[in-house]
Write a protein that holds these residues in place. Structure first.
Motif, PDB file in Angstrom:
ATOM      1  N   ILE A  87       0.842  -1.202   0.000  1.00 16.19           N
ATOM      2  CA  ILE A  87       0.000   0.000   0.000  1.00 16.19           C
ATOM      3  C   ILE A  87       0.879   1.254   0.000  1.00 16.19           C
ATOM      4  CG2 ILE A  87      -1.618   1.370   1.357  1.00 16.19           C
ATOM      5  CD1 ILE A  87      -2.986  -1.204   2.199  1.00 16.19           C
ATOM      6  N   GLY A  88       1.927   1.248   0.818  1.00 18.64           N
ATOM      7  CA  GLY A  88       2.830   2.396   0.866  1.00 18.64           C
ATOM      8  C   GLY A  88       3.496   2.664  -0.471  1.00 18.64           C
ATOM      9  N   TYR A  93       3.998   5.642  -5.728  1.00 14.31           N
ATOM     10  CA  TYR A  93       3.987   5.643  -7.192  1.00 14.31           C
ATOM     11  C   TYR A  93       2.954   6.636  -7.723  1.00 14.31           C
ATOM     12  CZ  TYR A  93       7.044   1.555  -7.588  1.00 14.31           C
ATOM     13  OH  TYR A  93       8.115   0.700  -7.543  1.00 14.31           O
ATOM     14  N   PHE A  94       1.772   6.647  -7.105  1.00 10.77           N
ATOM     15  CA  PHE A  94       0.758   7.624  -7.513  1.00 10.77           C
ATOM     16  C   PHE A  94       1.279   9.051  -7.330  1.00 10.77           C
ATOM     17  CE2 PHE A  94      -2.524   4.195  -6.640  1.00 10.77           C
ATOM     18  CZ  PHE A  94      -2.922   4.084  -7.966  1.00 10.77           C
ATOM     19  N   LEU A  95       1.922   9.301  -6.193  1.00 13.26           N
ATOM     20  CA  LEU A  95       2.479  10.630  -5.937  1.00 13.26           C
ATOM     21  C   LEU A  95       3.567  10.978  -6.947  1.00 13.26           C
ATOM     22  CD1 LEU A  95       2.763  10.600  -2.021  1.00 13.26           C
ATOM     23  CD2 LEU A  95       1.100  11.842  -3.423  1.00 13.26           C
ATOM     24  N   LEU A 111       9.860   8.778   0.940  1.00 13.31           N
ATOM     25  CA  LEU A 111       8.702   8.009   1.420  1.00 13.31           C
ATOM     26  C   LEU A 111       8.750   6.571   0.900  1.00 13.31           C
ATOM     27  CD1 LEU A 111       5.836  10.642   0.959  1.00 13.31           C
ATOM     28  CD2 LEU A 111       6.942   9.945   3.101  1.00 13.31           C
ATOM     29  N   GLN A 112       9.226   6.410  -0.322  1.00 17.75           N
ATOM     30  CA  GLN A 112       9.327   5.077  -0.902  1.00 17.75           C
ATOM     31  C   GLN A 112      10.320   4.211  -0.126  1.00 17.75           C
ATOM     32  OE1 GLN A 112      10.617   4.011  -5.256  1.00 17.75           O
ATOM     33  NE2 GLN A 112       8.530   4.814  -5.281  1.00 17.75           N
ATOM     34  N   GLY A 113      11.384   4.845   0.367  1.00 13.47           N
ATOM     35  CA  GLY A 113      12.334   4.120   1.200  1.00 13.47           C
ATOM     36  C   GLY A 113      11.692   3.608   2.481  1.00 13.47           C
ATOM     37  N   ALA A 176      -0.754  -1.413 -10.040  1.00 14.18           N
ATOM     38  CA  ALA A 176      -0.236  -2.782  -9.897  1.00 14.18           C
ATOM     39  C   ALA A 176       0.085  -3.080  -8.427  1.00 14.18           C
ATOM     40  CB  ALA A 176       1.000  -2.964 -10.766  1.00 14.18           C
ATOM     41  N   LEU A 177       0.695  -2.121  -7.731  1.00 10.46           N
ATOM     42  CA  LEU A 177       1.017  -2.327  -6.313  1.00 10.46           C
ATOM     43  C   LEU A 177      -0.240  -2.402  -5.463  1.00 10.46           C
ATOM     44  CD1 LEU A 177       3.820  -2.594  -4.920  1.00 10.46           C
ATOM     45  CD2 LEU A 177       3.932  -1.759  -7.254  1.00 10.46           C
ATOM     46  N   PHE A 178      -1.269  -1.620  -5.810  1.00 10.89           N
ATOM     47  CA  PHE A 178      -2.525  -1.704  -5.079  1.00 10.89           C
ATOM     48  C   PHE A 178      -3.188  -3.063  -5.310  1.00 10.89           C
ATOM     49  CE2 PHE A 178      -7.124  -0.757  -4.547  1.00 10.89           C
ATOM     50  CZ  PHE A 178      -7.084  -0.393  -3.210  1.00 10.89           C
ATOM     51  N   THR A 179      -3.059  -3.585  -6.511  1.00  5.44           N
ATOM     52  CA  THR A 179      -3.571  -4.929  -6.813  1.00  5.44           C
ATOM     53  C   THR A 179      -2.887  -5.972  -5.949  1.00  5.44           C
ATOM     54  OG1 THR A 179      -4.031  -4.304  -9.103  1.00  5.44           O
ATOM     55  CG2 THR A 179      -3.874  -6.659  -8.632  1.00  5.44           C
TER      56      THR A 179
END
Length: 396
Positions: A87-88, A93-95, A111-113, A176-179
């Protein structure tokens, strides 16, 4: 206890998750310099600086946070950590697709880290879900999935960027990550604890784990291997151009040549895992390291692109046997109650190697020469193989 059918289902689901995860990442990162120039208005003269900083910061934060997330997963559950990370990452990715400046993209990568750790969580779930006699094969399949996504990602990213634009690629990756998050929530169960395992999960002490010789050595090996894997990143395009004698269509050609190693690794990783289960992961490890080192050295010799491409493929065949063996040794020498911590520490080690590799490759390529990058990488792998060969019988 996992039934014969259920662990196969878990492995199949997580394999699909890893392909999506890896493809989502690699469909964006290779095009980061273009994104900075075309979408965020970074000057050509500043793009290398921004690209390096933005690329590295996520690895740096991830290396710090991975052991922490791993320890939390031992206390709260591996599934929870997998959902947290997916989720993170989806949010980041959206951001990334809506930022308007390099400074904003830098903060997104920070944030990705913090969100990173999905690969470690998936490994922890698999290692606790599959039977011990299937550990090697399962980790080999997971490594093949990771590599396959790495091959698919750049190709898919190039097509999506051309058709929909680079910002849309970030959104698709986020989807894809939300999936993955939804798949994990509804179809993956928290893996069972092993019989006789430590009940008091608060007693997990990562410094105590590091005192174990086998764990300490595997983590050091993970840093070195990941460093060598990524050492080519800054120079591969220039080296391919040097062999071709032309810069025409160089990005496409260099990407195709570089992907040969990934294709080979996808094919051979499950085979290495199966052999490690039958013979020993230590033996497979030093054979794979030695073969990879020899292939790296040979890549410094060719004066034509075809020979170099052949050795890229051959090197991929050997590299595929290393990381699954490291993961299997760690899993075999630890109980499930600390498996999250162990794979979190492994992920941290790999993040450090991911930072060091491009820096070392860039420095050697700049001050010594492009061919010397392969010589240095090959020498590191051969020395590492020799070390494993002479120490493996003592501790694993």
């Amino acid at each position: 206890m996992q039934t014969r059918r259920s662990w196969k289902i878990v492995l199949a689901i997580l394999t699909c998750n890893v392909v999506l995860m890896s493809a989502s990442y690699t469909m964006l990162i290779p095009f980061l310099p273009l994104y900075l120039i075309k979408e965020l208005g970074v000057a050509q003269s500043d793009v290398n600086m921004w690209n390096g900083v933005i690329f590295s910061v996520s690895f740096f934060i991830g290396a710090i946070m991975a052991p922490i997330w791993g320890k939390i997963s031992d206390k709260k559950g591996r599934k929870l950590m997998a959902v947290r990370s997916s989720i993170g990452l989806a949010i980041t990715y959206f951001l990334g697709g809506i930022v308007t400046s390099p400074e904003q993209l830098f903060m997104v990568r920070v944030l990705q880290g913090f969100a990173a750790g999905l690969w470690a969580s998936e490994l922890a779930i698999v290692s606790a879900s599959v039977p011990a006699e299937k550990m090697g094969l399962s980790l080999g399949i997971m490594q093949a999935a990771l590599t396959s996504g790495g091959v698919i990602g750049p190709l898919l990213g190039g097509v999506l960027a051309e058709v929909f634009g680079m910002r849309a690629s970030f959104m698709i990756a986020g989807g894809a990550l939300f999936t993955i998050s939804l798949i994990t929530i509804f179809f993956v169960q928290e893996p069972p604890r092993e019989a006789g395992d430590v009940v008091d999960r608060k007693s997990v002490n990562q410094m105590e784990l590091l005192k174990e010789p086998v764990i300490r050595q595997m983590l050091i090996l993970a840093v070195l291997v990941q460093m060598v894997i990524l050492i080519l990143q800054p120079i591969i395009t220039l080296y391919v151009a040097q062999l071709r004698g032309s810069m025409e269509n160089i990005v496409l050609i260099a990407g195709a040549v570089f992907s040969l190693g990934g294709i080979a690794a996808s094919i051979s990783a499950p085979v290495w895992g199966r052999m490690g289960q039958k013979k020993s992961f230590g033996k497979i490890m030093y054979v794979a390291m030695g073969g990879a080192g020899i292939c790296m050295l040979i890549q410094a010799i060719p004066n034509n692109l075809f020979q170099f491409a052949v050795m890229q493929f051959a090197g991929g065949l050997f590299f595929a046997g290393i990381n699954p063996s490291i993961s299997a040794v760690l899993a075999s020498n630890t109980g499930s109650s600390v498996r999250g911590s162990i794979f979190g520490m492994l992920f941290s080690a790999q993040q450090l190697g991911s930072m060091a590799g491009p820096l070392l490759g860039g420095a050697v390529g700049t001050y010594w020469g492009l061919k010397e990058v392969f010589v240095v990488a090959g020498a590191i792998m051969i020395l590492t193989s020799t070390f494993v060969c002479f120490t493996r019988k003592e501790i694993y």
